[in-house]
Design an enzyme around this catalytic site. Structure first.
Site, PDB file in Angstrom:
ATOM      1  CG  ASP A  81     -34.699  39.899 -71.277  1.00  0.00           C
ATOM      2  OD1 ASP A  81     -34.163  38.887 -71.594  1.00  0.00           O
ATOM      3  OD2 ASP A  81     -35.609  40.329 -71.866  1.00  0.00           O
TER       4      ASP A  81
ATOM      5  CB  SER B 289     -44.524  35.072 -74.704  1.00  0.00           C
ATOM      6  OG  SER B 289     -44.610  35.439 -76.054  1.00  0.00           O
TER       7      SER B 289
ATOM      8  CG  HIS C 265     -33.313  39.398 -75.676  1.00  0.00           C
ATOM      9  ND1 HIS C 265     -32.763  40.268 -76.992  1.00  0.00           N
ATOM     10  CD2 HIS C 265     -33.525  40.477 -74.703  1.00  0.00           C
ATOM     11  CE1 HIS C 265     -32.629  41.427 -76.590  1.00  0.00           C
ATOM     12  NE2 HIS C 265     -33.206  41.524 -75.395  1.00  0.00           N
TER      13      HIS C 265
END
Ligand SMILES: NC(=O)C1=CN([C@@H]2O[C@H](COP(=O)(O)OP(=O)(O)OC[C@H]3O[C@@H](n4cnc5c(N)ncnc54)[C@H](OP(=O)(O)O)[C@@H]3O)[C@@H](O)[C@H]2O)C=CC1
Ligand SMILES: CC[C@](O)(C(C)=O)C(=O)O
Ligand SMILES: [Mg+2]
Ligand SMILES: [Mg+2]
Length: 337
Positions: free
Chosen positions: A84, A28, A109
């Site tokens: 992650d 994404s 992130h």
């Protein structure tokens, strides 16, 4: 407390155009960053494992794809956009051996830095450019000449120029067209996790499903319940997005507004607020991160079970049938990768 916001004129695109960027991961966010960096004149290489299903997508877009280790070795700026939970192993195996003084390690992130899962050496810049929106929207806005606002943070400024480099990166993906806000890894990570758990994803999905259940269990038609609890939510949220909750209340009927004001606080009451505080506490203490890492290492048994239960919820079947009939429904987020 006011935040610092940076726009296109505050960022020097030349700083990132002069570096080679490895984008590790092509999902994404990865596809959006890579394609927009390239369109902004940046030299980009993609890092993906040999069997990755993203490889053909990146190659079809004319991007050069190497292994994560090869891409990290070639690049000056390494942006990690793998999941992650994959980042710790990926960093140890492919990235750490290919870091050198003067290189920069970027994140979309802050999870792995905030929770100490990755500890980069002191001689590299460590920064974050985190768009505040899904990757497919990040790319679509860039193509349309617009941008998704993003958060920019520096964890480690080895070069003395890490923030300017991160701002240049944000400009290359359209972020400074909308505005880039300076933050920290801790603030980004904790607020992002809280937002997606309590409000945007967890809270909103549970609210919609529960409202649908109450209406259908009381004998109302699922189709009508779907419109009331899911379909119209977008229309109401669009009004909030355009002008805040006050703008939404201006547009709805007085009957709806009286129901909103008198009943809303009964739905999201002090018990819900207390639970939200508990969720924030689990994020701040690292309890959520430890739980999620352990769940991933165990093969994600709960994740798979809960995902399957969600997909089997009756609202999905009703929605699928109804959306097929809704020729007017705009489906703007198309798969660009
Ligand atoms: N989704 C979003 O819009 C947002 C995401 N973020 C952050 O961006 C980062 C990426 O998330 P997202 O884009 O959702 O991820 P996705 O799951 O969409 O994509 C992950 C990509 O990484 C690849 N990948 C998987 N394992 C590895 C590995 N070991 N080494 C290299 N590449 C690998 C996947 O390949 P394959 O196709 O083979 O699985 C895929 O191309 C995360 O840190 C996330 O928190 C931040 C803001 C919003
Ligand atoms: C809201 C979910 C998100 O934080 C995002 C798209 O910003 C994510 O992690 O995907
Ligand atoms: Mg987010
Ligand atoms: Mg998130």
């Amino acid at each position: 407390m006011s935040v610092e916001v940076f726009y296109d004129d505050d960022a020097d695109l030349g700083l990132i155009q002069g570096r080679k960027v490895a984008v590790i991961g092509y999902g994404s966010q990865g596809h959006a960053h890579a394609l927009s960096l390239r369109d902004s004149g940046v030299d980009v290489v993609i890092g993906l494992p040999a069997g990755s299903k993203s490889r053909p997508k990146a190659e079809e877009q004319g991007l050069r794809v190497l292994s994560p280790a090869e891409a990290a070795a070639e690049a000056d700026v390494i942006m990690i956009l793998a999941p992650d939970t994959a980042q710790r192993g990926l960093y140890a195996d492919a990235i750490a051996p290919n870091l050198a003084p003067g290189k920069a390690l970027f994140f979309g992130h802050g999870f792995n830095i905030r929770y100490g899962l990755i500890t980069p050496p002191a001689d590299v810049d460590v920064a974050m450019v985190a768009p505040k929106g899904p990757g497919h929207l990040v790319r679509r806005q860039y193509v349309d000449g617009k941008g998704v606002p993003c958060l920019v943070a520096v964890e480690q400024d080895a070069s003395g120029n890490a923030f300017a480099l991160a701002l240049a990166y944000a400009k290359a993906i359209g972020g400074t067209r909308a505005g880039a806000i300076r933050t920290t890894f801790t603030e980004e990570t904790e607020t992002d996790l809280f937002g997606e758990q309590a409000v945007l994803c967890g809270g909103a999905a549970a609210l919609v499903q529960t409202g649908f259940e109450v209406l259908t269990e009381a004998g109302y038609a699922p189709e009508v319940a779907y419109f009331e609890c899911l379909h119209e939510l977008k229309l109401i949220v669009d009004l909030m997005y355009e002008g805040g909750i006050a703008r939404m209340r201006y547009s709805i009927s007085d009957t709806a507004e009286y129901g909103d004001l008198s009943r809303g606080p009964r739905v999201v009451d002090s018990r819900v607020k207390e639970e939200m505080r508990k969720i924030l506490g689990e994020i701040q203490s690292g309890e959520f991160a430890r739980e999620w890492v352990a769940e991933d290492e165990a093969g994600r048994p709960n994740f798979a079970k809960w995902r399957a239960e969600g997909a089997a919820h009756p609202i999905e079947e009703t929605g699928q049938k109804l959306r097929a009939m809704m020729s007017w429904v705009d489906r703007p987020i198309t798969e660009t990768a």
